[in-house]
Each structure stands twice: as structure tokens, then as C-alpha cells.
Scaffold this motif. Structure first.
Motif, PDB file in Angstrom:
ATOM      1  N   THR A 334      36.954  77.496  35.904  1.00 36.07           N
ATOM      2  CA  THR A 334      35.736  76.783  36.396  1.00 36.07           C
ATOM      3  C   THR A 334      35.059  77.706  37.772  1.00 36.07           C
ATOM      4  OG1 THR A 334      36.943  74.886  36.873  1.00 36.07           O
ATOM      5  CG2 THR A 334      34.879  74.995  38.194  1.00 36.07           C
ATOM      6  N   LYS A 337      33.542  80.818  34.260  1.00 39.56           N
ATOM      7  CA  LYS A 337      32.827  79.995  33.568  1.00 39.56           C
ATOM      8  C   LYS A 337      33.461  80.626  32.345  1.00 39.56           C
ATOM      9  CE  LYS A 337      29.766  78.854  36.775  1.00 39.56           C
ATOM     10  NZ  LYS A 337      29.990  78.880  37.807  1.00 39.56           N
ATOM     11  N   GLN A 341      37.622  77.806  28.562  1.00 36.61           N
ATOM     12  CA  GLN A 341      37.267  76.570  28.947  1.00 36.61           C
ATOM     13  C   GLN A 341      38.298  75.221  27.549  1.00 36.61           C
ATOM     14  OE1 GLN A 341      37.225  75.516  31.978  1.00 36.61           O
ATOM     15  NE2 GLN A 341      38.153  72.661  30.998  1.00 36.61           N
TER      16      GLN A 341
END
Length: 462
Positions: A334, A337, A341
Motif C-alpha cells: 500500500t 504503490k 499488488q
């Protein structure tokens, strides 16, 4: 046997009716043991336990695991408590000395580590003998073993203060040795540590900074994540690499040579290389849409696909480190970024499906610490061939604490397992002419082409 309570005797009876009485002993936690040290003397027989699945090799006060409850303690503290409230060097102090430090003790310990971080320039020269592209673990085995050549005359392993000094030295120098292994493997210039940085910050600085730039800053979220990874891997009872360090140390070998032996043991994919195997598996699955297909493949005994990072030799219901590492992965991805993910979401879905499937539930296959740790390491920029080096960096304090504990015992026994011999009966050597005509025992070796190396390139010069 301080801390152990002899509760009575266990009787072992052989098929011929002869029997032996052996001490039945309890520790402060965990299953009791039957002390079989006098078994051979009393009955003339041995136990057989491949993999040491039912054998206690030592008495230790450092780490406790409960496989059924999914618990891991360092010196009595739950791993979750330590990971959430302590720095890595606090945990190192705990493992080595038995108690968490106060402020003054921690400051002295941190200063002692910082003062020992630099490595000898001749040892740095040794890295140049490895070709670019060499595996970092191969480099670490050689370099840490070579460290014993620089620090051998002043180490008496029977003196507690010198053992503690050796432990601090190898703990302190490992980040620089590991970072140079990485930079050597990738052809990058060496970066030296700075006293303004802490232990984990210095490692990140030496790994990733540009020596031509003065504006490198350590990301606190990344540093905190790596600190927790170090804590989770700092020790784990009598695993393969720790047992290797103990057995090497039992001969009174140089402690740095013992650590090199531990690194070699850790290198294998069934031990330290498991998180790299997890990422290779996730690469194969590719996307969340393929999870059901690969779950089915994992359940098919005729399919070669396996769910890596599931199950554990010790833990039977859950690995207490897995939930922590999953939270770390979520926080790091998170924050950064980054493009990892998707692979994290894939891992989450794979875990969810496996934990709801009776096939995996019945076999007690659940994610262990390796399932998410590789995702975190790759997200912060550490290449896969460095994953096991990171593991070694975290585990070196556990190895040295276990070695120090073993060497402090009043009675020292060299490690010498026995065996059940199943080879040929005694036989007589026949002259070689009588052995002609026998079918080759290893034709695949005899008949395979091999490149023969010779130091003499010009045969005519002989």
C-alpha cells in the motif's frame, strides 16, 4: 540440567525380555523426554530416528515452539509481542543474553554493533575473486568462512566473554558482507556503512544507495518491515541450519566457520529457499482467475504442481508468523504503490481457497512464514537470489546464541549420530582380474561424456 525436572523412570523392554530404566524428564514447556543416553550401555541397542523427528538433541532455554497451538517464543516472549514492540537489536540482545535490554544496555549494545560493522579491506578484496553473476549465497559461504582467517588467534571458544564478542562481531559485520555479496554479484560499487543509520537502515543503505549521490534516504516503512522480517526469522529452535552450527561447534571449531556451515545448510530450497519457490509458484499460477485450476492440480497426485509455502514441519494448525508477515505485505504494498499488488491479491486468494478446502484442511496444510515474505522482499527491491541471504542475516544471531549456549555447558559432547547399518556383510577383496565381465554398477556414470580439466593447455610443451 538446570530447568529440567526428573519425574521418574521409563522402562524400555526388548523382545527378549531384557529391560532398561531411563530418566523421564520434563522441561518448563513442551513434551517430556526420555533420556536415552544410557540406552546403549544398558541394552546394547540404539534408536532410529531419520530427520530427528522424535529426538531432542540438546537442552535449550532460547526458543520454544508449540506445533499444535501454533506458538513461537523467544526466551518466553511470544513472537507477536516481540514483532509489535521491539527492534531487531533488542531481540538480538534478548536471544544472546536472556533478557530484554533497558535503555542503557541497548545503547551500549547498539554502539558495540556499530563499532564492529566495517570489515577488513583484505576481506573486501576477497570478493573480487568471485565472478559477476555468482550466487550471493555461494559468496556468503566463502566470505564468512574466510572471516575465520582474520579472527582466529584471539578467540578461545571456552571463554564466555570471547564468545559474546564473536557473536557481536558476526552480527555487526553480516549486513556489510551481505550487501557486498549483492553488489559483487551485480557488478555494483561497494558502499560503506554510516554511524547515523541504525542496523537495518545501514543494510538498506549499503544495498541500494548510489555512491555518487548524497541524498539517499531510508524509507521508514520499508525499514520497519525489514526489521519485523528479521525478528520473525531470528531463531526457530533446532532447525537444520541451527543444528548444523551446533554440530560444527561441538568440535570446538572457529565460530565463523560454524556460521559458514549454517549458511550452507540454510541455502537449500527445503529450508531458507522456500520463499523464492513460493514466488516461482505464483508466477506459474499468474492470476486470480487460475486459482481453482491450480488448486485442483495441487490435489492431483499425478500432477507435478505443488502449493509452495503451505504446511510446516513443526506447526500443525497455523504458523504464528504468517499473520504478521501478511500484515507487513499489505502495509508495504500500500505504501509503495508498486506493481506487486496483483501477486499479493493472488496469494490472498490462493490462501483463502486452500484454507476452505477439506483436502488441505485434513492434511493441515496452511500458509507458513515463507508464503508472504518473498512478496515483501521483492516489493522493496531485493532480488530473489538474495532472499536466502536476508534469511541468513536475520538468523545469524540465533545461530550464535545457540552456539554460545552450547559452549557454556559444563560437559561438552561432540556431535556424533549413530546409524543402523544395512550394507553388505564382511567380504574378501578379489583380485581385479576376477572382477572382469561383471556388469557395470553405474553405467550412466561410466558411459556419460565428461569434460576433463587439465592445467596444462599446451601438451607439446611437456
Amino acid at each position: 540440567m538446570e530447568g529440567a525436572i526428573i519425574e521418574g523412570e521409563a522402562t524400555i523392554t526388548l523382545p527378549d525380555g531384557t529391560s532398561a530404566k531411563l530418566p523421564f524428564i520434563r522441561g518448563t514447556q513442551g513434551p517430556p523426554v526420555i533420556d536415552i543416553r544410557s540406552l546403549f550401555t544398558q541394552l546394547g541397542c540404539l534408536t532410529l530416528d531419520p530427520g530427528y523427528t522424535s529426538t531432542s538433541s540438546c537442552l535449550s532455554a532460547i526458543t520454544y515452539t508449540d506445533g499444535e497451538k501454533g506458538e513461537l517464543w523467544y526466551r518466553g516472549y511470544a513472537i507477536e509481542d516481540l514483532a509489535n514492540n521491539c527492534t531487531f537489536l533488542e531481540v538480538c540482545y534478548l536471544l544472546l543474553y536472556g533478557e530484554l535490554p533497558n535503555t542503557a544496555e541497548l545503547e551500549r549494545f547498539e554502539n558495540a554493533v556499530k563499532n564492529e560493522m566495517l570489515i577488513h579491506m583484505k576481506l573486501i578484496d576477497f570478493y573480487s575473486s568471485f565472478q559477476q553473476g555468482a550466487h550471493p549465497m555461494a559468496i556468503m559461504v566463502g566470505v564468512v568462512g574466510a572471516l575465520s582467517a582474520f579472527m582466529h588467534e584471539d578467540i578461545d571458544v571456552l571463554v564466555a566473554e570471547q564468545r559474546e564478542a564473536a557473536a557481536i562481531r558476526v552480527l555487526a559485520k553480516f549486513p556489510m558482507m551481505a550487501a557486498i555479496a549483492y553488489r559483487t554479484a551485480y557488478g555494483l560499487p561497494i558502499v560503506f556503512p554510516k554511524k547515523k543509520f541504525g542496523y537495518t537502515e545501514n543494510f538498506l543503505y549499503m544495498m541500494f544507495s548510489d555512491p555518487m549521490s548524497d541524498d539517499f534516504t531510508v524509507d521508514p516503512v520499508v525499514a520497519n518491515a525489514l526489521e519485523k522480517i528479521f525478528i520473525l526469522h531470528a531463531d526457530h529452535e533446532q532447525n537444520a541450519s541451527t543444528s548444523t552450527v551446533r554440530i560444527a561447534g561441538s568440535s570446538l571449531a572457529n565460530p565463523y566457520a560454524c556460521v559458514a556451515a549454517g549458511i550452507a545448510s540454510l541455502w537449500g530450497p527445503m529450508h531458507g529457499g522456500a520463499n523464492e519457490a513460493v514466488l516461482a509458484m505464483l508466477d506459474e499460477v499468474k492470476s486470480v482467475e487460475n486459482v481453482d485450476t491450480y488448486i485442483a492440480k495441487a490435489k492431483n497426485p499425478n500432477d507435478s504442481f505443488r502449493l509452495m509455502g503451505f504446511g510446516h514441519r513443526v506447526y500443525k494448525n497455523h504458523d504464528p508468523r504468517n499473520h504478521i508477515i501478511q500484515e507487513i505485505a499489505h502495509e508495504v504494498l500500500t505504501h509503495l504503490k508498486c506493481n506487486k499488488q496483483d501477486i499479493f491479491d493472488l496469494a490472498i486468494e490462493l490462501e483463502k481457497k486452500a484454507l476452505s478446502d477439506d483436502y488441505f484442511i485434513k492434511r493441515k496444510l496452511f500458509p507458513n512464514v515463507d508464503f508472504y515474505s518473498g512478496i515483501v522482499l521483492e516489493a522493496i527491491g531485493i532480488p530473489r537470489d538474495m532472499f536466502t541471504v536476508i534469511f541468513a542475516l536475520a538468523r545469524v544471531i540465533g545461530w550464535m546464541s545457540q552456539w554460545h549456549e552450547m559452549m557454556s555447558e559444563s560437559v561438552k559432547k561432540i556431535g556424533r549420530p549413530r546409524q543402523l547399518y544395512i550394507g553388505a556383510q564382511k567380504r574378501t577383496v578379489q583380485p581385479i582380474e576376477l572382477r572382469e565381465g561383471r556388469e557395470s554398477i553405474h553405467p550412466e556414470i561410466i558411459n556419460s561424456p565428461r569434460k576433463v580439466w587439465s592445467p596444462i593447455k599446451d601438451k607439446a610443451a611437456i
